[in-house]
Design an enzyme around this catalytic site. Structure first.
Site, short mmCIF file in Angstrom:
data_model
loop_
_atom_site.label_atom_id
_atom_site.label_comp_id
_atom_site.label_asym_id
_atom_site.label_seq_id
_atom_site.Cartn_x
_atom_site.Cartn_y
_atom_site.Cartn_z
N ASP A 192 -15.25 -2.85 -1.30
CA ASP A 192 -14.85 -2.60 0.08
C ASP A 192 -16.10 -2.28 0.87
O ASP A 192 -16.78 -1.29 0.57
CB ASP A 192 -13.85 -1.44 0.15
CG ASP A 192 -12.69 -1.63 -0.83
OD1 ASP A 192 -12.22 -2.77 -0.96
OD2 ASP A 192 -12.27 -0.64 -1.46
N ASP A 197 0.86 -1.18 0.00
CA ASP A 197 0.00 0.00 0.00
C ASP A 197 0.89 1.22 0.00
O ASP A 197 1.76 1.37 0.87
CB ASP A 197 -0.90 0.01 1.23
CG ASP A 197 -2.01 -1.04 1.16
OD1 ASP A 197 -2.07 -1.77 0.15
OD2 ASP A 197 -2.79 -1.14 2.13
#
Length: 249
Positions: A133, A11
């Protein structure tokens, strides 16, 4: 179904490899300031597929860590890469695919512009994934900053006939806190759809990998591991050997 793939995650925030808690940019832990070196470590360990997210891009709605992604792509020799974060138009999709990204992940735009997903999947078969998500059952957008009124299953069903390669399903409540994968919710989504589903959020230990290899998880295409790999809770060789043994069985 294809054998389970364990995706190590990078990330990116400000060009560094970080892990967040519940997607909160204010709760970022820097694990490596050299994304290319981190990617190379994962490749050397034997991972086949890398999961990269441009966190700044997810909030900005456009690529923000392109230079870091470029260094990752240049460093790897055989590991494939799937990339998400700030991918909201065809130009960005085709730009990344042209640079060597194997699969792009469309998240926010899948909610707001489903036709983009359909067109991209038509033009680039096998190379478009949808990121779903969810927070409290509802899909979140804009780097998880906002919630929509769509459930994960409702969003997934929009793309059943679109030729999407995979859905990456993240339980936001578990992301970055090592509580274990939400197998129940992930399986519920996978069982409602024909599209392969990849689990994300909360993978904490070898027990999670063992759970993924149970017969009822055969529908899942794999899982993403972040913090557990970075802080040593998950031994990469043990996990990969376990998966390899299952493939041979």
């Amino acid at each position: 179904m294809a054998p389970v793939i364990l995706f190590p995650a990078i990330d990116l925030k400000g060009g560094q490899c970080v892990r967040l808690i519940h997607g909160d940019m204010a709760q970022a832990t820097v694990f490596n300031d050299d994304p290319a070196a981190q990617a190379l470590t994962f490749e050397t360990q034997g991972f086949e597929y890398l999961h990269v997210v441009d966190l700044d891009g997810a909030f900005a709605g456009k690529p923000m860590n392109a230079a870091a992604v470029d260094t990752v792509l240049a460093a790897l020799t055989k590991m494939q890469v799937q990339l998400g974060g700030g991918i909201r138009d065809m130009r960005t999709i085709e730009g990344w695919l042209g640079k060597g990204v194997n699969r792009v992940i469309i998240g926010t735009a899948a909610v707001r512009d489903p036709d983009l997903v359909r067109e991209a999947a038509r033009l680039h078969p096998g190379r478009i994934a949808v990121g779903i998500d969810a927070r409290d059952g509802l899909v979140a957008v804009d780097g998880w900053a906002k919630s929509s009124q769509l459930t994960a299953v409702e969003l997934g069903k929009r793309f059943e006939d679109a030729g999407v390669a995979a859905i990456i399903y993240t339980d936001i409540a578990r992301d970055g806190v090592l509580k274990g994968l939400n197998i129940e919710a992930t399986l519920a989504l996978a069982n409602a759809l024909a599209i392969p589903v990849i689990a994300s959020g909360g993978l904490a230990s070898i027990a999670d990998v063992e759970r993924l290899l149970e017969p009822d998880c055969a529908r899942l295409a794999g899982a993403i591991s972040g913090r557990a790999l970075y802080d040593g809770r998950l031994d990469p060789q043990q996990a990969l050997n376990l998966i390899k043994a299952k493939r041979k069985a």
